[in-house]
Design an enzyme around this catalytic site. Structure first.
Site, mmCIF file in Angstrom:
data_model
loop_
_atom_site.group_PDB
_atom_site.id
_atom_site.type_symbol
_atom_site.label_atom_id
_atom_site.label_comp_id
_atom_site.label_asym_id
_atom_site.label_seq_id
_atom_site.Cartn_x
_atom_site.Cartn_y
_atom_site.Cartn_z
ATOM 1 N N GLU A 1 -30.949 -87.030 -43.618
ATOM 2 C CA GLU A 1 -31.744 -86.045 -44.366
ATOM 3 C C GLU A 1 -31.088 -84.666 -44.308
ATOM 4 O O GLU A 1 -31.145 -83.902 -45.277
ATOM 5 C CB GLU A 1 -33.167 -85.983 -43.812
ATOM 6 C CG GLU A 1 -33.952 -87.271 -44.010
ATOM 7 C CD GLU A 1 -33.994 -87.696 -45.469
ATOM 8 O OE1 GLU A 1 -34.338 -86.853 -46.327
ATOM 9 O OE2 GLU A 1 -33.670 -88.865 -45.761
ATOM 10 N N TRP B 1 -28.619 -84.840 -46.935
ATOM 11 C CA TRP B 1 -29.174 -84.648 -48.282
ATOM 12 C C TRP B 1 -29.293 -83.162 -48.596
ATOM 13 O O TRP B 1 -29.005 -82.731 -49.711
ATOM 14 C CB TRP B 1 -30.533 -85.337 -48.397
ATOM 15 C CG TRP B 1 -31.210 -85.045 -49.711
ATOM 16 C CD1 TRP B 1 -32.192 -84.129 -49.941
ATOM 17 C CD2 TRP B 1 -30.903 -85.624 -50.990
ATOM 18 N NE1 TRP B 1 -32.532 -84.105 -51.269
ATOM 19 C CE2 TRP B 1 -31.757 -85.020 -51.942
ATOM 20 C CE3 TRP B 1 -29.998 -86.598 -51.416
ATOM 21 C CZ2 TRP B 1 -31.730 -85.350 -53.289
ATOM 22 C CZ3 TRP B 1 -29.981 -86.928 -52.769
ATOM 23 C CH2 TRP B 1 -30.833 -86.313 -53.688
ATOM 24 N N TRP C 1 -41.315 -83.511 -73.533
ATOM 25 C CA TRP C 1 -42.298 -83.075 -72.545
ATOM 26 C C TRP C 1 -43.595 -82.638 -73.226
ATOM 27 O O TRP C 1 -43.586 -82.091 -74.326
ATOM 28 C CB TRP C 1 -41.749 -81.918 -71.719
ATOM 29 C CG TRP C 1 -40.533 -82.259 -70.916
ATOM 30 C CD1 TRP C 1 -39.252 -81.844 -71.157
ATOM 31 C CD2 TRP C 1 -40.468 -83.078 -69.743
ATOM 32 N NE1 TRP C 1 -38.403 -82.358 -70.209
ATOM 33 C CE2 TRP C 1 -39.117 -83.118 -69.328
ATOM 34 C CE3 TRP C 1 -41.421 -83.777 -69.001
ATOM 35 C CZ2 TRP C 1 -38.699 -83.826 -68.217
ATOM 36 C CZ3 TRP C 1 -41.009 -84.487 -67.888
ATOM 37 C CH2 TRP C 1 -39.665 -84.513 -67.501
ATOM 38 N N ASN D 1 -43.046 -85.024 -47.200
ATOM 39 C CA ASN D 1 -42.023 -85.384 -48.179
ATOM 40 C C ASN D 1 -42.394 -86.606 -49.009
ATOM 41 O O ASN D 1 -42.143 -86.657 -50.215
ATOM 42 C CB ASN D 1 -40.680 -85.616 -47.492
ATOM 43 C CG ASN D 1 -39.557 -85.786 -48.501
ATOM 44 O OD1 ASN D 1 -39.281 -84.889 -49.278
ATOM 45 N ND2 ASN D 1 -38.929 -86.954 -48.513
ATOM 46 N N TRP E 1 -40.488 -80.961 -65.351
ATOM 47 C CA TRP E 1 -40.213 -80.813 -63.922
ATOM 48 C C TRP E 1 -40.053 -79.360 -63.513
ATOM 49 O O TRP E 1 -40.342 -78.981 -62.361
ATOM 50 C CB TRP E 1 -38.967 -81.617 -63.520
ATOM 51 C CG TRP E 1 -37.695 -81.214 -64.214
ATOM 52 C CD1 TRP E 1 -37.152 -81.779 -65.320
ATOM 53 C CD2 TRP E 1 -36.813 -80.136 -63.846
ATOM 54 N NE1 TRP E 1 -35.986 -81.138 -65.676
ATOM 55 C CE2 TRP E 1 -35.755 -80.115 -64.784
ATOM 56 C CE3 TRP E 1 -36.804 -79.187 -62.830
ATOM 57 C CZ2 TRP E 1 -34.712 -79.201 -64.731
ATOM 58 C CZ3 TRP E 1 -35.761 -78.255 -62.772
ATOM 59 C CH2 TRP E 1 -34.741 -78.264 -63.708
ATOM 60 N N TRP F 1 -36.742 -82.173 -57.562
ATOM 61 C CA TRP F 1 -37.530 -82.386 -58.773
ATOM 62 C C TRP F 1 -36.749 -83.175 -59.818
ATOM 63 O O TRP F 1 -37.286 -84.063 -60.480
ATOM 64 C CB TRP F 1 -38.008 -81.049 -59.345
ATOM 65 C CG TRP F 1 -39.295 -80.622 -58.716
ATOM 66 C CD1 TRP F 1 -39.464 -79.795 -57.645
ATOM 67 C CD2 TRP F 1 -40.609 -81.033 -59.102
ATOM 68 N NE1 TRP F 1 -40.792 -79.670 -57.336
ATOM 69 C CE2 TRP F 1 -41.515 -80.412 -58.222
ATOM 70 C CE3 TRP F 1 -41.100 -81.857 -60.104
ATOM 71 C CZ2 TRP F 1 -42.903 -80.599 -58.323
ATOM 72 C CZ3 TRP F 1 -42.473 -82.052 -60.210
ATOM 73 C CH2 TRP F 1 -43.356 -81.430 -59.324
#
Length: 473
Positions: A272, A275, A303, A338, A356, A379
């Site tokens: 993580e 990431w 959208w 998360n 988003w 996102w």
């Protein structure tokens, strides 16, 4: 002639390369923080910033080197302070957001032109974005090979100790932190933040120690269950630089060797951290992803624009308990687990078809760990438009996700108290509960708790049809 150390996302004394290099010069040190409204933060992040600066100022004061606070455009404030103090040099640790890179390049050019030395350092990354490349020489677009490349560089340089003494510059005027009004007063909405968090370098170190001593062994499995204390909760400390990735990696690696049973949890946790590195790598190489889809075809995605649905999502009034619990945790504590972030984000972009970017902006105003790279990449991962993103057709079902990761409804009951008396069978789908069950739990759908604002099955079909429309184009 002092050396100005310009603090930014590195509000700590330990493992601070810019500060250590300034101390090594033997010159006087002038610690500086600039509140630049051009890079202003959201309300929750401002609350954290106040606490972090207060803690940093206290540590510097104990070393008789007061922190100078100035407010205004850094492009104006920094050269003016350098002239005012007759500084010989300015040292800082690098930032990687697009606006910060452009600002820093212009500042360096202006300062050097006026005869002031400028040095920048890596104080926030395990590897700089330009240091990791694919076999063909380009930046990584997929996380797994990026992670392998990053992990192969370990062990990383040992973290630097905090300086015990500082040779402070003469006193120069400083703003009063309280007058920056970073914390809310009327109304004071930060009670939940105060209950949940303690900003500052010492608290970051304490949290890391607690996590590695008590939680990391079970991290790989417990991290997905929002009712349990299974995550590190280091993200705001990392964002504000109260602790560095090198400190985290070194401590986690030591814990893995000291407690072999914790090794798998440590590796899952360090992945993580990797990431986080990957998202900064992405934003450096593709700065346009801050506002635009990393996959160009998603710029044509149809959208929806529905402010009423967006408002219901923001308030945690969607009628889907796990989504509402997450959104209320966010509003109350400045944080969201998360796993629930992914569920809530999927609901916005796929069930409601809302862009988003609207979700990212709300998170940046309400999260204490609102890191631009992490947030925007996250996102876009959920939306399917980002690098190494989840496929768009992977649409989280908010009911089954809740049943899987909050089976007994502990998390929902904590943040959606109007459902607290509902039985486990119905707490994830209250609209299916018999009227007598709802009445016994004190629930009136549409009054005390909303009915679902969309039907998930139909919303899923609509989302897949929207995806198909851009694939045809």
């Amino acid at each position: 002639m002092p050396v100005i150390v310009w603090f930014r996302h590195d509000l700590r004394l330990a493992d601070n390369p810019a500060l250590a290099a300034a101390v090594a010069t033997g010159d006087e040190i002038l610690p500086l923080y600039i509140l630049d409204d051009a890079t202003s933060l959201g309300g929750a992040s401002n609350w954290w910033l106040h606490g972090s600066l207060d803690a940093l100022a206290g540590e510097l004061a104990r070393r008789a080197a007061p922190l100078v606070l100035r407010r205004g455009p850094a492009a104006d404030v920094l050269p003016a302070l350098a002239a005012e103090t007759k500084a010989s040099a300015v040292f800082w640790n690098r930032c990687y957001e697009p606006l910060s890179i452009a600002r820093d390049k212009a500042l360096k050019q202006a300062l050097v032109a006026s005869g002031i030395e400028v040095k920048s350092f890596n104080g926030g990354m395990l590897a700089e974005p330009w240091e990791l490349q694919t076999g063909s020489g380009g930046p990584y677009k997929v996380f797994t090979p990026f992670w392998r490349s990053l992990a192969a560089r370990a062990p990383f340089a040992a973290p630097l100790p905090a300086p015990k003494k500082l040779r402070a510059a003469a006193h120069f005027p400083s703003d009063d932190l309280s007058r920056w009004n970073l914390r809310p007063a009327k109304p004071d909405w930060a009670g939940g933040l105060r209950a949940a968090w303690r900003p500052g370098e010492k608290h970051a170190a304490a949290r890391l120690s607690f996590f590695l001593d008590e939680l990391v062994a079970g991290y790989a499995t417990m991290r997905d269950f929002p009712a349990m204390e299974g995550t590190s909760r280091l993200s705001p400390h990392l964002h504000f630089g109260e602790i560095s990735p090198r400190q985290v990696w070194a401590a986690a690696d030591a814990a893995s060797h000291a407690t072999p049973d914790a090794a798998s949890g440590v590796m899952s946790f360090l992945r993580e951290v990797g990431w986080r590195e990957f998202t900064h790598h992405l934003i450096y190489h593709w700065p346009e992803m801050v506002d635009h889809a990393w996959k160009p075809e998603f710029e044509e995605f149809p959208w929806a624009h529905d402010d009423a649905l967006l408002a219901a999502w923001r308030r945690g009034r969607t009628g889907y308990p796990i989504v509402d619990a997450g959104m209320r945790e966010l509003w109350s504590t400045g944080y969201m687990h998360n796993r629930v972030r992914m569920i809530a984000a999927s609901f916005l972009v796929k069930d409601l078809l809302i862009h988003w970017r609207r979700g990212a902006e709300w998170f940046e105003d309400t999260l204490v760990d609102a890191d631009l790279a992490n947030n925007r990449a996250g996102w876009q991962w959920v939306a399917g438009s980002g690098a190494d993103a989840a496929p768009y057709f992977r649409i989280f079902n908010p009911v089954t996700q809740g049943e899987k990761f909050d089976a007994d409804g502990q998390y929902i009951r904590r943040y959606v108290p109007e459902l607290a008396r509902l039985d486990n069978r119905h707490i994830h789908r209250p609209w299916e509960a018999p009227p007598a069950t709802l009445a016994a739990a004190g629930i009136e759908l549409g009054a005390t708790y909303p009915k679902p604002i969309v039907d998930h099955a139909r919303a899923r079909e609509r989302a897949l049809a929207a995806l198909a429309s851009i694939k045809k184009g």
